[in-house]
Design an enzyme around this catalytic site. Sequence first.
Site, PDB file in Angstrom:
ATOM      1  CG  HIS A 184      -9.007  -2.947  15.812  1.00 33.78           C
ATOM      2  ND1 HIS A 184      -8.318  -4.116  15.970  1.00 33.78           N
ATOM      3  CD2 HIS A 184      -8.070  -1.962  15.812  1.00 33.78           C
ATOM      4  CE1 HIS A 184      -7.027  -3.857  16.079  1.00 33.78           C
ATOM      5  NE2 HIS A 184      -6.849  -2.547  15.979  1.00 33.78           N
ATOM      6  CD  GLU A 215       0.133  -0.349   8.967  1.00 28.99           C
ATOM      7  OE1 GLU A 215       0.711  -0.771   9.971  1.00 28.99           O
ATOM      8  OE2 GLU A 215       0.231   0.830   8.574  1.00 28.99           O
TER       9      GLU A 215
HETATM   10  N1  LIG Z   1      -7.247  -3.938  12.642  1.00 31.33           N
HETATM   11  C1  LIG Z   1      -5.954  -3.911  12.901  1.00 31.33           C
HETATM   12  N2  LIG Z   1      -5.277  -2.771  12.783  1.00 31.33           N
HETATM   13  C2  LIG Z   1      -3.957  -2.764  13.007  1.00 31.33           C
HETATM   14  C3  LIG Z   1      -3.274  -3.919  13.394  1.00 31.33           C
HETATM   15  N3  LIG Z   1      -1.970  -3.600  13.544  1.00 31.33           N
HETATM   16  C4  LIG Z   1      -1.841  -2.284  13.280  1.00 31.33           C
HETATM   17  N4  LIG Z   1      -3.050  -1.775  12.959  1.00 31.33           N
HETATM   18  C5  LIG Z   1      -3.400  -0.395  12.637  1.00 31.33           C
HETATM   19  O1  LIG Z   1      -2.762   0.051  11.476  1.00 31.33           O
HETATM   20  C6  LIG Z   1      -2.820   1.470  11.494  1.00 31.33           C
HETATM   21  C7  LIG Z   1      -1.561   2.033  10.878  1.00 31.33           C
HETATM   22  O2  LIG Z   1      -1.744   3.383  10.729  1.00 31.33           O
HETATM   23  P1  LIG Z   1      -0.620   4.386  10.262  1.00 31.33           P
HETATM   24  O3  LIG Z   1       0.726   3.842  10.656  1.00 31.33           O
HETATM   25  O4  LIG Z   1      -0.993   5.745  10.776  1.00 31.33           O
HETATM   26  O5  LIG Z   1      -0.631   4.349   8.728  1.00 31.33           O
HETATM   27  P2  LIG Z   1      -1.812   4.462   7.665  1.00 31.33           P
HETATM   28  O6  LIG Z   1      -3.059   5.020   8.222  1.00 31.33           O
HETATM   29  O7  LIG Z   1      -1.946   3.112   7.032  1.00 31.33           O
HETATM   30  O8  LIG Z   1      -1.224   5.494   6.671  1.00 31.33           O
HETATM   31  P3  LIG Z   1      -0.136   5.245   5.536  1.00 31.33           P
HETATM   32  O9  LIG Z   1       0.667   4.041   5.941  1.00 31.33           O
HETATM   33  O10 LIG Z   1       0.679   6.485   5.526  1.00 31.33           O
HETATM   34  O11 LIG Z   1      -0.865   5.038   4.268  1.00 31.33           O
HETATM   35  C8  LIG Z   1      -3.025   1.896  12.934  1.00 31.33           C
HETATM   36  O12 LIG Z   1      -4.304   2.459  13.066  1.00 31.33           O
HETATM   37  C9  LIG Z   1      -2.953   0.579  13.699  1.00 31.33           C
HETATM   38  O13 LIG Z   1      -3.841   0.552  14.792  1.00 31.33           O
HETATM   39  C10 LIG Z   1      -4.028  -5.132  13.550  1.00 31.33           C
HETATM   40  O14 LIG Z   1      -3.530  -6.191  13.898  1.00 31.33           O
HETATM   41  N5  LIG Z   1      -5.364  -5.071  13.269  1.00 31.33           N
END
Ligand SMILES: Nc1nc2c(ncn2[C@@H]2O[C@H](COP(=O)(O)OP(=O)(O)OP(=O)(O)O)[C@@H](O)[C@H]2O)c(=O)[nH]1
Length: 316
Positions: A184, A215
Amino acid sequence: MTDFKILIADDEPGTIRVLSEILKSVGKIYFTTHGTHVLELAKNILPDIILLDIEMPDMTGFEICEQIRRDAMFTDTPILFVTAQNGIDQESRALTSGAIDFIHKPPHPVLTKARVSNYLALKRQTDELRMLSMQDGLTNIANRRAFDKALSREWQRACRSGHSLSLIMLDIDFFKSYNDRYGHLAGDDCLRAVANCLARHVKRPSDVVARYGGEELAVLLPGCGLEEAYDIAESIRQEVSRLRIAHAGSTLPSTITVSAGIATTVTLCQNTEICWRKPGGLQSGVPCGLTENNLIKRADRALYTAKNSGRNCVRT
Ligand SMILES: Nc1nc2c(ncn2[C@@H]2O[C@H](COP(=O)(O)OP(=O)(O)OP(=O)(O)O)[C@@H](O)[C@H]2O)c(=O)[nH]1
């Protein structure tokens, strides 16, 4: 000397001289002897505090104070009245017109300096809190609250002016698997690097780069049409690839990539219709009364299309 800006408005040059002498070590002094000039001067210099004479020949201090208070730019700017008069009526009128305190004439050097310094310290804290409340703690770009405010402001402006407003929504590809593989904290670093990359790409002061959530990042481009927004999104996409952040879990190039969706408004017929421009130059009129949420939905839908088109691409 600090970087505070102090605006003094008084029709007596003698009072301006005395106040300037007392406050010269507290901040940079700006002044005017004309009440009608105060608001314009304030807009130019953005003072941290305003000292207003109540009795000015062309406009009373009360009128100037009310005029300044109506302007959202000066919501947190303390206004102090400088007055030779005492009396409950005057003081009450001053406070209800938006002033925070008084300096009595002739100004006492120690009391005046202390009072102004205290309000300036308070103003600095308010500015810092306001900035923090609008900034995303991880990436230092605008947060969702700031984005919502900016979108609402720019939407109104676009409706009034008829200028285009574009929104790019971006999402890091396979970010879940990046987090799973690299941890993370590495995910946080990656998010910061991508956000920096976006921030480097916007040039105009009215452009806004924000963390929309998780994200997902957003770029709001006032006065920017579809073609220009597309070029910016494409250039961001390429630049993110060039960061070469290794992502062994990606099925694309084994580096971090982003997908982007764009929506653009075009106001037609003297604001009677708002039209969404579609790919290939087609335009479809949509009845007036839409909200800015439609722009977000369109950009989101385009982003979804980009994801379904294999990711690492821009769609409108
Ligand atoms: N390190 C970190 N991860 C984050 C943060 N906010 C969201 N995430 C992660 O972003 C990820 C988003 O995953 P998904 O929405 O499944 O999408 P993806 O794996 O990017 O897949 P696609 O968007 O379809 O390409 C999740 O694992 C969240 O935990 C943050 O502030 N820091």
